[in-house]
Design a protein around this motif. Structure first.
Motif, mmCIF file in Angstrom:
data_model
loop_
_atom_site.group_PDB
_atom_site.id
_atom_site.type_symbol
_atom_site.label_atom_id
_atom_site.label_comp_id
_atom_site.label_asym_id
_atom_site.label_seq_id
_atom_site.Cartn_x
_atom_site.Cartn_y
_atom_site.Cartn_z
ATOM 1 N N GLY A 34 0.820 -1.206 0.000
ATOM 2 C CA GLY A 34 0.000 0.000 0.000
ATOM 3 C C GLY A 34 0.850 1.250 0.000
ATOM 4 N N PRO A 35 0.455 2.302 -0.738
ATOM 5 C CA PRO A 35 1.286 3.498 -0.900
ATOM 6 C C PRO A 35 1.086 4.537 0.191
ATOM 7 C CG PRO A 35 -0.652 3.676 -2.270
ATOM 8 C CD PRO A 35 -0.756 2.352 -1.563
ATOM 9 N N TRP A 36 0.536 4.146 1.342
ATOM 10 C CA TRP A 36 0.251 5.140 2.370
ATOM 11 C C TRP A 36 1.331 5.174 3.449
ATOM 12 C CZ3 TRP A 36 -2.876 1.087 0.964
ATOM 13 C CH2 TRP A 36 -2.893 -0.031 1.797
ATOM 14 N N HIS A 37 2.515 4.669 3.159
ATOM 15 C CA HIS A 37 3.598 4.676 4.131
ATOM 16 C C HIS A 37 4.864 5.305 3.544
ATOM 17 C CE1 HIS A 37 1.300 2.532 7.000
ATOM 18 N NE2 HIS A 37 1.458 1.315 6.497
ATOM 19 N N PRO A 38 4.915 6.612 3.369
ATOM 20 C CA PRO A 38 6.169 7.217 2.904
ATOM 21 C C PRO A 38 7.263 6.989 3.933
ATOM 22 C CG PRO A 38 4.645 8.895 3.673
ATOM 23 C CD PRO A 38 3.884 7.613 3.662
ATOM 24 N N GLN A 39 8.456 6.680 3.473
ATOM 25 C CA GLN A 39 9.552 6.336 4.369
ATOM 26 C C GLN A 39 10.867 6.913 3.869
ATOM 27 O OE1 GLN A 39 9.752 2.052 5.325
ATOM 28 N NE2 GLN A 39 7.770 1.870 4.336
ATOM 29 N N GLU A 40 11.841 6.949 4.760
ATOM 30 C CA GLU A 40 13.221 7.175 4.378
ATOM 31 C C GLU A 40 13.877 5.805 4.267
ATOM 32 O OE1 GLU A 40 15.126 9.876 7.018
ATOM 33 O OE2 GLU A 40 13.744 11.523 6.598
ATOM 34 N N PHE A 41 14.552 5.535 3.157
ATOM 35 C CA PHE A 41 15.117 4.202 2.945
ATOM 36 C C PHE A 41 16.333 4.294 2.035
ATOM 37 C CE2 PHE A 41 11.935 5.045 -0.284
ATOM 38 C CZ PHE A 41 12.527 4.624 -1.462
ATOM 39 N N MET A 42 17.099 3.213 1.990
ATOM 40 C CA MET A 42 18.235 3.100 1.100
ATOM 41 C C MET A 42 17.839 2.221 -0.081
ATOM 42 S SD MET A 42 20.350 4.927 2.813
ATOM 43 C CE MET A 42 21.872 4.667 1.895
ATOM 44 N N ALA A 43 18.371 2.542 -1.266
ATOM 45 C CA ALA A 43 18.057 1.762 -2.461
ATOM 46 C C ALA A 43 19.306 1.575 -3.298
ATOM 47 C CB ALA A 43 16.959 2.436 -3.282
ATOM 48 N N GLU A 44 19.410 0.399 -3.899
ATOM 49 C CA GLU A 44 20.565 0.041 -4.722
ATOM 50 C C GLU A 44 20.189 0.092 -6.190
ATOM 51 O OE1 GLU A 44 23.325 -3.907 -5.633
ATOM 52 O OE2 GLU A 44 21.305 -4.079 -4.816
ATOM 53 N N LYS A 50 25.582 3.756 -11.086
ATOM 54 C CA LYS A 50 25.690 2.522 -11.861
ATOM 55 C C LYS A 50 25.226 1.366 -10.979
ATOM 56 C CE LYS A 50 29.570 4.141 -14.705
ATOM 57 N NZ LYS A 50 29.441 5.535 -14.306
ATOM 58 N N PRO A 51 24.992 0.188 -11.558
ATOM 59 C CA PRO A 51 24.588 -0.955 -10.743
ATOM 60 C C PRO A 51 25.534 -1.164 -9.559
ATOM 61 C CG PRO A 51 24.309 -1.487 -13.051
ATOM 62 C CD PRO A 51 24.973 -0.144 -13.010
ATOM 63 N N GLY A 52 24.946 -1.276 -8.369
ATOM 64 C CA GLY A 52 25.709 -1.403 -7.137
ATOM 65 C C GLY A 52 25.730 -0.142 -6.301
ATOM 66 N N LYS A 53 25.454 1.012 -6.905
ATOM 67 C CA LYS A 53 25.455 2.272 -6.163
ATOM 68 C C LYS A 53 24.245 2.328 -5.240
ATOM 69 C CE LYS A 53 27.185 6.416 -5.391
ATOM 70 N NZ LYS A 53 28.531 6.570 -4.827
ATOM 71 N N VAL A 54 24.448 2.703 -3.974
ATOM 72 C CA VAL A 54 23.371 2.783 -2.990
ATOM 73 C C VAL A 54 23.147 4.239 -2.617
ATOM 74 C CG1 VAL A 54 22.613 2.096 -0.677
ATOM 75 C CG2 VAL A 54 23.867 0.477 -2.109
ATOM 76 N N LEU A 55 21.889 4.672 -2.651
ATOM 77 C CA LEU A 55 21.536 6.060 -2.367
ATOM 78 C C LEU A 55 20.433 6.124 -1.319
ATOM 79 C CD1 LEU A 55 21.390 7.370 -6.054
ATOM 80 C CD2 LEU A 55 23.248 7.749 -4.423
ATOM 81 N N GLU A 56 20.388 7.243 -0.613
ATOM 82 C CA GLU A 56 19.350 7.482 0.392
ATOM 83 C C GLU A 56 18.162 8.176 -0.267
ATOM 84 O OE1 GLU A 56 18.739 9.851 4.652
ATOM 85 O OE2 GLU A 56 20.630 9.996 3.542
ATOM 86 N N MET A 57 16.951 7.719 0.057
ATOM 87 C CA MET A 57 15.754 8.249 -0.589
ATOM 88 C C MET A 57 14.654 8.519 0.427
ATOM 89 S SD MET A 57 15.579 5.907 -4.055
ATOM 90 C CE MET A 57 17.035 5.750 -5.097
ATOM 91 N N LEU A 58 13.734 9.400 0.034
ATOM 92 C CA LEU A 58 12.533 9.708 0.818
ATOM 93 C C LEU A 58 11.343 9.666 -0.119
ATOM 94 C CD1 LEU A 58 10.912 10.901 3.252
ATOM 95 C CD2 LEU A 58 11.541 13.165 2.399
ATOM 96 N N GLY A 59 10.310 8.935 0.284
ATOM 97 C CA GLY A 59 9.117 8.914 -0.549
ATOM 98 C C GLY A 59 8.251 7.710 -0.267
ATOM 99 N N PRO A 60 7.189 7.544 -1.041
ATOM 100 C CA PRO A 60 6.813 8.379 -2.187
ATOM 101 C C PRO A 60 6.174 9.682 -1.753
ATOM 102 C CG PRO A 60 5.122 6.729 -1.820
ATOM 103 C CD PRO A 60 6.215 6.442 -0.821
ATOM 104 N N VAL A 61 6.265 10.687 -2.608
ATOM 105 C CA VAL A 61 5.764 12.023 -2.308
ATOM 106 C C VAL A 61 5.042 12.565 -3.535
ATOM 107 C CG1 VAL A 61 6.378 14.323 -1.481
ATOM 108 C CG2 VAL A 61 7.798 12.369 -0.852
ATOM 109 N N GLY A 62 4.039 13.409 -3.307
ATOM 110 C CA GLY A 62 3.416 14.131 -4.407
ATOM 111 C C GLY A 62 1.924 13.913 -4.514
ATOM 112 N N ALA A 63 1.207 14.988 -4.843
ATOM 113 C CA ALA A 63 -0.242 14.938 -5.026
ATOM 114 C C ALA A 63 -0.635 14.738 -6.480
ATOM 115 C CB ALA A 63 -0.870 16.244 -4.502
#
Length: 467
Positions: A37-47, A130-143
């Motif tokens: 469900g898209p009702w849980h915006p979070q801060e997370f890491m993604a590769e 590039k493949p393997g790079k890990v970044l910090e993200m926040l979301g999902p966001v937006g109306a």
């Protein structure tokens, strides 16, 4: 060769997102359903797991969450991503990018970035993510997104240039869902070979009778062999591709000038204001307020939801048979844990950006810093902003945005979007309180460290600011 006509597909009425019934259940959703469900915006890491070159100077970056969880979002929303453009030891630079993938395939997700040769972030992204790079993200966001359920599902999707990215998410989602729909896409580009996703768009239009796609070269002259439209958006063009536009929900994304023109033209052909949805990163005040509500939700509950997910995940997986224990992400009070499985291969290499600034400042004035009472004072408001580096006190009223008052007084603060999205105006306040209504340009940890965005903040008390 005789071609036998293919009968029209039989479909259920309208479109419904996969999570819609989960939201409406009276018994409470199961753990797996909650995760989708898209009702849980979070801060997370993604590769990053894949990069896909697109035409028109664009690149699609495919990610998966490092904790193994799906990314739940609504088609049209965006992520705020922290990019270490100045090196891993310096503060990252935040940028917001629309998701271009469909939430019906949630185990990986994509953002598509157009390279701006003169920009700070997009060239770095193209060269370093590039493949393997890990970044910090926040979301999902937006109306700016499709509804969770639409019994009529009649859409006009307008895109110009890089504005195709959230529109592509919407179109991919509609194509993947069962149900009756009537979708017209009008895509403006600068040159015949510069329409991103053109092969996929052609495929969807060919196999999905619900979708029609039109292209226009904008104000460019017709090129040899070009079979699409030419010219900027006009009422005549709208009438040509969607003569029933006043009976459709319209979603439009592109440069501000394009969107301003689209707004006026849509009203001219009878589309009601309530049926026009624009992806404005600057400009339209009502849309900004909607974004602020979404971002406020993301920031306020990102930490709280970690504890809730920890409890729900534990209850859910304890109730499952052993044979179903295929996806078991870990959660604790600090957030999501890294999933088990193949080790992540992080690409730690960075390319220095010539002339880029150094790291962030320490919260709290340095020993021996000047006394603000000795600064010159300008303005007539009720509160005082003391700018330590400039050596100036600026009087301000509580309803004024801090960035505007600073600029009028000659205080230099870098700013781009000026509406709380890009994070480029981020600075430190040594003391005082602000009310900040941002759109994803700053993270909870940065706020706790004393940083704020003056473009979308008003003063609640006197402030001492590192600028």
């Amino acid at each position: 060769m005789t071609v036998t006509p293919i009968p029209e597909a039989q479909r259920i009425r309208g479109l419904e997102m996969p999570w819609n019934r989960v939201m409406g259940t009276t018994e409470g959703p199961a753990g797996a359903a909650r995760a989708l469900g898209p009702w849980h915006p979070q801060e997370f890491m993604a590769e990053c797991v894949e990069t896909v070159p697109e035409v028109g100077g664009m690149m699609t970056f495919v990610f998966r969450r490092s904790d193994g969880a799906p990314l739940a979002f609504r088609p049209g929303q965006y992520l705020n991503i922290a990019f270490p453009v100045n090196g891993e030891t310096h503060d990252p630079v935040d940028r917001s990018y629309s998701l271009s993938s469909s939430p019906t395939e949630p185990w990986t997700f994509s953002v598509t970035v157009k390279r701006d040769p003169g920009g700070l972030v997009s060239p770095w992204v193209h060269e370093n993510v590039k493949p393997g790079k890990v970044l910090e993200m926040l979301g999902p966001v937006g109306a700016f997104h499709l509804p969770d359920v639409d019994r009529r599902a009649r859409y006009l999707l307008l895109a110009a240039g890089a504005g195709i990215t959230p529109i592509m998410s919407m179109l991919r989602t509609i194509h993947s869902l069962p149900g009756q729909a009537d979708v017209v896409v009008l895509y403006h580009g600068a040159e015949a070979g510069g329409f991103a996703f053109h092969q996929e768009l052609a495929y969807i239009a060919a196999v999905d009778s619900r979708v029609k796609v039109f292209y226009s070269l904008g104000d460019r002259s017709r090129q040899e062999g070009w079979e699409g439209l030419t010219g900027r958006l006009t009422t005549a063009m709208l009438d040509e591709v969607a003569p029933d536009a006043n009976g459709r929900q319209v979603y439009a994304c592109g440069p501000e000038g394009y969107l301003n023109t689209a707004t006026e033209l849509l009203k001219n052909v009878g589309v009601d204001d309530t049926s026009i949805h624009m992806e404005f990163f600057s400009g339209d005040r009502q849309t900004i307020l909607e974004y602020q509500a979404e971002i406020a939700l993301a920031v306020d509950i990102a930490e709280e939801i970690a504890e809730e997910l920890a409890e729900s995940a534990e209850e859910y997986y304890e109730s499952q048979p052993t044979a179903f224990g295929l996806y078991e992400p870990g959660y604790d009070a600090e957030g999501t844990l890294e999933a088990t499985g193949l080790p992540l291969e992080t690409d730690d290499s960075t390319v220095p950006v010539p002339g880029s600034p150094g790291g962030g400042s320490t919260v709290g004035p340095e020993t021996g810093s000047p006394d603000v009472s000795t600064f010159d004072t300008v303005g007539t408001g009720r509160l005082t902003l003391s700018f330590m580096r400039t050596g100036l006190n600026v009087r301000i009223d509580p309803e004024e945005h801090i960035l505007g008052a600073a600029k009028r007084a000659g205080v230099r603060i870098g700013a781009n979007c000026q509406e709380g999205m890009c994070g480029s105006c981020k600075i430190i306040k040594f003391s005082g309180d602000v009310e900040m209504n941002h759109q994803g340009g700053i993270r909870a940890r940065e706020i706790e460290a004393g940083k704020f965005l003056p473009c979308c903040s008003t003063a609640l008390t006197d402030l001492v600011i590192d600028a």
